[in-house]
Design a protein around this motif. Structure first.
Motif, PDB file in Angstrom:
ATOM      1  N   PRO A  54     -11.689   3.087   3.293  1.00 56.25           N
ATOM      2  CA  PRO A  54     -12.575   2.219   2.329  1.00 56.25           C
ATOM      3  C   PRO A  54     -11.643   1.547   1.318  1.00 56.25           C
ATOM      4  O   PRO A  54     -11.820   0.428   1.101  1.00 56.25           O
ATOM      5  CB  PRO A  54     -13.403   3.322   1.618  1.00 56.25           C
ATOM      6  N   GLU A  55     -10.497   2.169   0.690  1.00 48.09           N
ATOM      7  CA  GLU A  55      -9.822   1.316  -0.222  1.00 48.09           C
ATOM      8  C   GLU A  55      -9.038   0.376   0.369  1.00 48.09           C
ATOM      9  O   GLU A  55      -8.813  -0.582  -0.256  1.00 48.09           O
ATOM     10  CB  GLU A  55      -8.989   2.591  -1.205  1.00 48.09           C
ATOM     11  N   VAL A  56      -8.455   0.373   1.607  1.00 45.73           N
ATOM     12  CA  VAL A  56      -7.845  -0.478   2.156  1.00 45.73           C
ATOM     13  C   VAL A  56      -8.744  -1.578   2.640  1.00 45.73           C
ATOM     14  O   VAL A  56      -8.414  -2.838   2.331  1.00 45.73           O
ATOM     15  CB  VAL A  56      -7.129  -0.133   3.478  1.00 45.73           C
ATOM     16  N   LEU A  59      -5.134   8.916   0.084  1.00 51.53           N
ATOM     17  CA  LEU A  59      -5.582   7.688  -0.686  1.00 51.53           C
ATOM     18  C   LEU A  59      -4.505   6.591  -0.863  1.00 51.53           C
ATOM     19  O   LEU A  59      -3.498   6.977  -1.532  1.00 51.53           O
ATOM     20  CB  LEU A  59      -6.271   8.396  -1.896  1.00 51.53           C
ATOM     21  N   TYR A  60      -4.798   5.545  -0.617  1.00 49.65           N
ATOM     22  CA  TYR A  60      -3.906   4.477  -0.846  1.00 49.65           C
ATOM     23  C   TYR A  60      -4.142   3.618  -2.070  1.00 49.65           C
ATOM     24  O   TYR A  60      -5.300   3.044  -2.331  1.00 49.65           O
ATOM     25  CB  TYR A  60      -3.836   3.470   0.214  1.00 49.65           C
ATOM     26  N   GLN A  61      -2.924   3.360  -2.919  1.00 50.93           N
ATOM     27  CA  GLN A  61      -2.898   2.503  -3.956  1.00 50.93           C
ATOM     28  C   GLN A  61      -2.296   1.039  -3.617  1.00 50.93           C
ATOM     29  O   GLN A  61      -1.440   1.268  -2.620  1.00 50.93           O
ATOM     30  CB  GLN A  61      -2.290   3.290  -5.141  1.00 50.93           C
ATOM     31  N   HIS A  62      -2.709   0.229  -4.002  1.00 49.11           N
ATOM     32  CA  HIS A  62      -2.215  -1.284  -3.691  1.00 49.11           C
ATOM     33  C   HIS A  62      -1.862  -1.770  -4.918  1.00 49.11           C
ATOM     34  O   HIS A  62      -2.213  -1.850  -5.882  1.00 49.11           O
ATOM     35  CB  HIS A  62      -3.036  -1.868  -2.799  1.00 49.11           C
ATOM     36  N   PHE A 116       0.961  -1.279  -0.029  1.00 45.01           N
ATOM     37  CA  PHE A 116       0.015   0.112  -0.196  1.00 45.01           C
ATOM     38  C   PHE A 116       0.757   1.159  -0.049  1.00 45.01           C
ATOM     39  O   PHE A 116       1.727   1.492   0.775  1.00 45.01           O
ATOM     40  CB  PHE A 116      -0.902  -0.054   1.240  1.00 45.01           C
ATOM     41  N   CYS A 167      -5.102  -0.262   9.564  1.00 46.05           N
ATOM     42  CA  CYS A 167      -4.346   0.640   8.774  1.00 46.05           C
ATOM     43  C   CYS A 167      -3.501   1.283   9.980  1.00 46.05           C
ATOM     44  O   CYS A 167      -3.933   1.752  10.862  1.00 46.05           O
ATOM     45  CB  CYS A 167      -5.038   1.496   7.814  1.00 46.05           C
ATOM     46  N   ALA A 175     -11.554  -2.410   1.093  1.00 42.60           N
ATOM     47  CA  ALA A 175     -11.915  -3.084  -0.192  1.00 42.60           C
ATOM     48  C   ALA A 175     -10.980  -3.973  -0.643  1.00 42.60           C
ATOM     49  O   ALA A 175     -11.179  -5.037  -1.353  1.00 42.60           O
ATOM     50  CB  ALA A 175     -12.306  -1.956  -1.203  1.00 42.60           C
ATOM     51  N   ALA A 176      -9.398  -3.740  -0.368  1.00 42.49           N
ATOM     52  CA  ALA A 176      -8.363  -4.512  -0.771  1.00 42.49           C
ATOM     53  C   ALA A 176      -8.542  -5.923   0.052  1.00 42.49           C
ATOM     54  O   ALA A 176      -7.695  -6.931  -0.250  1.00 42.49           O
ATOM     55  CB  ALA A 176      -7.154  -4.109  -0.767  1.00 42.49           C
TER      56      ALA A 176
END
Length: 316
Positions: free
Chosen positions: A265-267, A309-312, A228, A275, A269-270
């Motif tokens: 939410p994005e973590v 906002l985390y990208q993974h 992440f 976190c 959803a992954a």
């Protein structure tokens, strides 16, 4: 649970960017311990430090203490290299013997020896190449539970950088807490006032600077590791708790845990349910001086945090 992270490990950068004092006595003690325990107890007992932290002392030692640390690292690495070269010789001999046996009268044992020796030779050669490498790579800054990392704390109104183990052992608990509670490298925000963390929450706080973090998640019934990263590339000032534990022999242990909370939410959803908590830069000094604030005020610092906002992606 943040089981692994890519950190800022080079101590001179903390001096440059954060105006910290280096807790040089603790760094000397750590590397002296690593230097001595490798000889007396075996390499498996030595403290684990990220290569990036080692290189910070090896590439640019500026004081007598830093030169002493560089000597400890160099000598410990030389002993490690000797051990691995010795084992490499043993495995090569094992491989030759297995191949000779397979050429005359194949057996299951010879097949197993050929497979195991080949794998160990590849592993040992990789370890040796990595040990001898002097140019830094991004992965050199990655830490895991039980490894040491530089953590910013506050002493006498000054930011100080100290090396600490990434698994917190609060003062006053028995040493077997490490085994009984192996997950204490993270501290859940909703448990900070509970029986375990109340020894350090509101008492001793730190900050670890992190580029990215790694989590285990389940995908199609299998465990995978996701990496992440903040989409804007910012570094994260991760809120930590730490403690100075002293053993019966008087040997101190500095150790810490990263504070975690419900995931964005994005973590979630992954596939991960926790976190790390990145502080806002303007809250760092307040967090590092918990005695000046109530527990409610400290909790509000954790709530009013950076929310990147985390990208993974799948970790390499």
């Amino acid at each position: 649970m943040c089981y692994s992270a890519m950190i800022k490990a080079e101590h001179h950068r903390y001096v440059r960017e954060w105006g910290v004092d280096i807790g040089i006595a603790e760094f000397v003690q750590l590397f002296w311990w690593r230097w001595t325990t490798e000889e007396t107890l075996g390499a498996q007992k030595r403290p684990r430090t990220p290569k990036a932290m080692d290189l910070g002392f090896l590439r640019d030692p500026r004081t007598d203490d830093e030169r002493l640390i560089a000597r400890y690292i160099t000598e410990a690495n030389a002993r490690q290299e000797t051990d691995w070269q010795r084992e490499l010789f043993v495995q090569r001999a094992r491989l030759v013997k297995a191949e000779q046996q397979l050429a005359t009268k194949p057996t299951r044992k010879a097949q197993d020896d050929q497979r195991i020796a080949g794998a160990k030779i590849t592993q040992l050669k990789g370890w040796l190449d990595d040990l001898q490498r002097t140019e830094p790579l991004p992965r050199d800054a990655r830490i895991y539970p039980g490894w040491y990392a530089p953590v910013m704390v506050m002493e006498g109104g000054r930011r100080v950088l100290k090396p600490m183990r990434y698994q917190c052992r609060p003062e006053g608990v028995p040493a077997d807490y490490d085994r009984r509670y192996p997950g204490t490298y993270n501290a859940r925000r909703d448990n900070l006032r509970g029986p375990f963390w109340r020894r350090v929450f509101g008492v001793s706080h730190g900050v670890m600077i992190v580029d990215r973090f790694f989590e285990n998640v389940q995908r199609d019934g299998q465990n995978v590791v996701l990496e992440f990263v903040p989409a804007d590339g910012r570094e994260m000032l991760v809120a930590c708790l730490w403690s100075r534990w002293v053993g019966p022999d008087g040997e101190p242990l500095l150790s810490f845990a990263a504070v975690t909370d419900e995931p964005p939410p994005e973590v979630a959803a992954a596939g991960h349910d926790r976190c790390i908590v990145p502080l806002k830069p303007e809250h760092v000094d307040a967090w590092l001086q918990p005695g000046r604030h109530s527990l409610d005020e400290l909790d509000r610092l954790l709530e009013d945090r950076e929310r990147p906002l985390y990208q993974h992606k799948l970790a390499a």
